[in-house]
Motif scaffolding. Structure first.
Motif, PDB file in Angstrom:
ATOM      1  N   LYS A 128       0.833  -1.200   0.000  1.00 35.95           N
ATOM      2  CA  LYS A 128       0.000   0.000   0.000  1.00 35.95           C
ATOM      3  C   LYS A 128       0.869   1.252   0.000  1.00 35.95           C
ATOM      4  CE  LYS A 128      -3.859   2.273   2.367  1.00 35.95           C
ATOM      5  NZ  LYS A 128      -3.230   3.621   2.326  1.00 35.95           N
ATOM      6  N   ARG A 129       1.930   1.242   0.804  1.00 34.68           N
ATOM      7  CA  ARG A 129       2.825   2.405   0.826  1.00 34.68           C
ATOM      8  C   ARG A 129       3.440   2.650  -0.540  1.00 34.68           C
ATOM      9  NH1 ARG A 129       8.254   2.705   4.549  1.00 34.68           N
ATOM     10  NH2 ARG A 129       8.954   1.140   3.020  1.00 34.68           N
ATOM     11  N   GLY A 130       3.884   1.586  -1.195  1.00 34.81           N
ATOM     12  CA  GLY A 130       4.494   1.740  -2.505  1.00 34.81           C
ATOM     13  C   GLY A 130       3.521   2.244  -3.548  1.00 34.81           C
ATOM     14  N   LEU A 131       2.307   1.677  -3.558  1.00 33.78           N
ATOM     15  CA  LEU A 131       1.320   2.113  -4.537  1.00 33.78           C
ATOM     16  C   LEU A 131       0.873   3.545  -4.275  1.00 33.78           C
ATOM     17  CD1 LEU A 131      -0.519   1.529  -6.942  1.00 33.78           C
ATOM     18  CD2 LEU A 131      -2.231   0.681  -5.320  1.00 33.78           C
ATOM     19  N   ASP A 132       0.620   3.875  -3.018  1.00 41.02           N
ATOM     20  CA  ASP A 132       0.199   5.240  -2.697  1.00 41.02           C
ATOM     21  C   ASP A 132       1.269   6.250  -3.108  1.00 41.02           C
ATOM     22  OD1 ASP A 132      -2.127   4.214  -1.671  1.00 41.02           O
ATOM     23  OD2 ASP A 132      -1.598   4.533   0.433  1.00 41.02           O
ATOM     24  N   GLY A 133       2.529   5.911  -2.867  1.00 36.07           N
ATOM     25  CA  GLY A 133       3.605   6.809  -3.243  1.00 36.07           C
ATOM     26  C   GLY A 133       3.699   7.000  -4.738  1.00 36.07           C
ATOM     27  N   LEU A 134       3.520   5.929  -5.478  1.00 38.63           N
ATOM     28  CA  LEU A 134       3.574   6.029  -6.940  1.00 38.63           C
ATOM     29  C   LEU A 134       2.407   6.843  -7.477  1.00 38.63           C
ATOM     30  CD1 LEU A 134       4.617   3.399  -9.466  1.00 38.63           C
ATOM     31  CD2 LEU A 134       2.379   4.441  -9.758  1.00 38.63           C
ATOM     32  N   ILE A 135       1.211   6.581  -6.965  1.00 34.95           N
ATOM     33  CA  ILE A 135       0.034   7.325  -7.423  1.00 34.95           C
ATOM     34  C   ILE A 135       0.192   8.810  -7.132  1.00 34.95           C
ATOM     35  CG2 ILE A 135      -2.412   7.716  -6.864  1.00 34.95           C
ATOM     36  CD1 ILE A 135      -2.768   4.693  -6.803  1.00 34.95           C
ATOM     37  N   GLU A 136       0.703   9.133  -5.943  1.00 38.11           N
ATOM     38  CA  GLU A 136       0.912  10.538  -5.599  1.00 38.11           C
ATOM     39  C   GLU A 136       1.973  11.177  -6.487  1.00 38.11           C
ATOM     40  OE1 GLU A 136       2.239  13.306  -1.764  1.00 38.11           O
ATOM     41  OE2 GLU A 136       2.094  11.127  -1.568  1.00 38.11           O
ATOM     42  N   ALA A 137       3.066  10.461  -6.746  1.00 35.23           N
ATOM     43  CA  ALA A 137       4.154  11.008  -7.552  1.00 35.23           C
ATOM     44  C   ALA A 137       3.700  11.348  -8.963  1.00 35.23           C
ATOM     45  CB  ALA A 137       5.321  10.021  -7.595  1.00 35.23           C
ATOM     46  N   HIS A 138       2.800  10.537  -9.513  1.00 33.44           N
ATOM     47  CA  HIS A 138       2.343  10.754 -10.889  1.00 33.44           C
ATOM     48  C   HIS A 138       1.003  11.489 -10.964  1.00 33.44           C
ATOM     49  CE1 HIS A 138       5.488   8.582 -12.987  1.00 33.44           C
ATOM     50  NE2 HIS A 138       5.369   7.568 -12.127  1.00 33.44           N
ATOM     51  N   GLY A 139       0.415  11.833  -9.829  1.00 32.21           N
ATOM     52  CA  GLY A 139      -0.868  12.525  -9.862  1.00 32.21           C
ATOM     53  C   GLY A 139      -1.988  11.680 -10.425  1.00 32.21           C
ATOM     54  N   LEU A 140      -2.063  10.421 -10.003  1.00 29.71           N
ATOM     55  CA  LEU A 140      -3.059   9.484 -10.544  1.00 29.71           C
ATOM     56  C   LEU A 140      -4.235   9.265  -9.605  1.00 29.71           C
ATOM     57  CD1 LEU A 140      -0.617   6.730 -11.920  1.00 29.71           C
ATOM     58  CD2 LEU A 140      -1.572   8.689 -13.160  1.00 29.71           C
ATOM     59  N   GLU A 141      -4.389  10.121  -8.604  1.00 28.57           N
ATOM     60  CA  GLU A 141      -5.376   9.878  -7.557  1.00 28.57           C
ATOM     61  C   GLU A 141      -6.797   9.718  -8.080  1.00 28.57           C
ATOM     62  OE1 GLU A 141      -1.982  12.136  -5.610  1.00 28.57           O
ATOM     63  OE2 GLU A 141      -3.080  12.233  -7.500  1.00 28.57           O
ATOM     64  N   LYS A 142      -7.148  10.431  -9.138  1.00 34.88           N
ATOM     65  CA  LYS A 142      -8.551  10.451  -9.577  1.00 34.88           C
ATOM     66  C   LYS A 142      -8.984   9.206 -10.332  1.00 34.88           C
ATOM     67  CE  LYS A 142      -7.922  12.690 -14.102  1.00 34.88           C
ATOM     68  NZ  LYS A 142      -8.247  13.868 -14.942  1.00 34.88           N
ATOM     69  N   TYR A 143      -8.033   8.388 -10.773  1.00 32.17           N
ATOM     70  CA  TYR A 143      -8.377   7.350 -11.742  1.00 32.17           C
ATOM     71  C   TYR A 143      -8.957   6.082 -11.138  1.00 32.17           C
ATOM     72  CZ  TYR A 143      -5.702  10.142 -15.088  1.00 32.17           C
ATOM     73  OH  TYR A 143      -5.245  11.162 -15.882  1.00 32.17           O
ATOM     74  N   PHE A 144      -8.444   5.637 -10.005  1.00 32.24           N
ATOM     75  CA  PHE A 144      -8.703   4.265  -9.566  1.00 32.24           C
ATOM     76  C   PHE A 144      -9.700   4.220  -8.410  1.00 32.24           C
ATOM     77  CE2 PHE A 144      -4.214   4.328 -11.103  1.00 32.24           C
ATOM     78  CZ  PHE A 144      -4.456   3.654 -12.302  1.00 32.24           C
ATOM     79  N   VAL A 145     -10.814   3.557  -8.646  1.00 30.40           N
ATOM     80  CA  VAL A 145     -11.853   3.463  -7.612  1.00 30.40           C
ATOM     81  C   VAL A 145     -11.601   2.307  -6.660  1.00 30.40           C
ATOM     82  CG1 VAL A 145     -13.572   4.508  -9.135  1.00 30.40           C
ATOM     83  CG2 VAL A 145     -13.390   2.012  -9.021  1.00 30.40           C
ATOM     84  N   THR A 146     -10.744   1.376  -7.039  1.00 34.26           N
ATOM     85  CA  THR A 146     -10.388   0.262  -6.164  1.00 34.26           C
ATOM     86  C   THR A 146      -8.901  -0.001  -6.324  1.00 34.26           C
ATOM     87  OG1 THR A 146     -10.841  -2.063  -5.598  1.00 34.26           O
ATOM     88  CG2 THR A 146     -11.064  -1.449  -7.914  1.00 34.26           C
ATOM     89  N   ARG A 147      -8.215  -0.201  -5.188  1.00 32.51           N
ATOM     90  CA  ARG A 147      -6.765  -0.412  -5.190  1.00 32.51           C
ATOM     91  C   ARG A 147      -6.461  -1.636  -4.332  1.00 32.51           C
ATOM     92  NH1 ARG A 147      -4.609   5.724  -3.751  1.00 32.51           N
ATOM     93  NH2 ARG A 147      -5.923   6.863  -5.260  1.00 32.51           N
ATOM     94  N   GLN A 148      -6.110  -2.720  -4.993  1.00 31.62           N
ATOM     95  CA  GLN A 148      -5.813  -3.976  -4.300  1.00 31.62           C
ATOM     96  C   GLN A 148      -4.295  -4.171  -4.250  1.00 31.62           C
ATOM     97  OE1 GLN A 148      -8.380  -5.342  -2.853  1.00 31.62           O
ATOM     98  NE2 GLN A 148      -9.759  -3.914  -3.901  1.00 31.62           N
TER      99      GLN A 148
END
Length: 223
Positions: free
Chosen positions: A120-140
């Motif tokens: 979760k830490r790795g995915l959250d960091g990547l999403i934040e770095a690339h500004g992808l927060e709006k795209y994914f409604v589910t993150r497994q």
């Protein structure tokens, strides 16, 4: 294509982002930290997609579980420190990935999600770095599930969104992704630009060579 809700799940490493340099560097650093010979680059890339404990068991099968656990922690530390230092450059998006996400996100009945071996830490960091927060409604992520190819990630994503298996696809670059899709009873779409060669994606129902190929394929699958 009807306006029935559809769930489009993506793997991350090797599918949306090119993280191979970071993965190989961090894995090499982990083995170096414990004074062990590092695996070769092809061996490291072959385990991308597995959760870290399973990956280390594959890369260091001769080591006892305690040593494998220390390798996992050393890898996490190296990967995290490098990501903090480099930001988005640590794992750049493949060309065309953002444009594809924009196009799919604009379709009202498409729901986008992630099913990844990352923490979760790795995915959250990547999403934040690339500004992808709006795209994914589910993150497994690996923290909450058995390692791929167990179908748990896809099952949980479907449960969260209420989307049927026949209205779900899994997109990834490894045999683990395609085996997971098959285990979950959803179509697996392999990509040819990732870390497993296309010929190894034997359980993929389709393999695409470019992001631009995906919208047309989805239309064919769901028509």
């Amino acid at each position: 294509m009807s306006d029935q809700l559809r769930l489009i799940l993506f793997d991350v490493d090797g599918t949306l982002v090119d993280s191979q340099a970071a993965i190989v560097s961090s894995m090499t650093s982990a083995f170096d930290a414990l004074g062990l010979p590092a695996p070769a680059r092809p061996a490291i890339l072959s385990i991308v997609g597995l959760s870290l404990p399973q990956a280390m068991a594959c890369l260091a099968p001769e080591q006892e579980s305690g040593t494998q656990n220390r390798l996992v922690e050393a890898y996490k530390h190296s990967y995290h420190q490098t990501r903090l230092a480099l930001g988005a450059a640590h794992s750049p998006l493949f060309p065309g990935a953002r444009e594809l996400l924009d196009a799919l996100h604009a379709v009202p009945h498409f729901l986008l999600g992630v099913a990844t071996g990352k923490s979760k830490r790795g995915l959250d960091g990547l999403i934040e770095a690339h500004g992808l927060e709006k795209y994914f409604v589910t993150r497994q992520v690996a923290d909450h599930h058995p390692s791929k190819p167990h179908p748990s990630m896809i099952d949980a994503a479907r449960a969260e969104t209420g989307v049927r298996a026949c209205d779900t696809v899994m997109i990834g670059d490894t045999s683990f992704d395609m085996d997971m899709a098959a285990a979950a009873g959803v179509p697996g779409i392999g990509v040819s630009w990732g870390y497993h060669p296309p010929q190894s994606l034997t359980r993929a129902q389709h393999v695409i060579a470019a992001f631009d190929d995906l919208p047309k394929l989805l239309n064919e699958i769901w028509t």
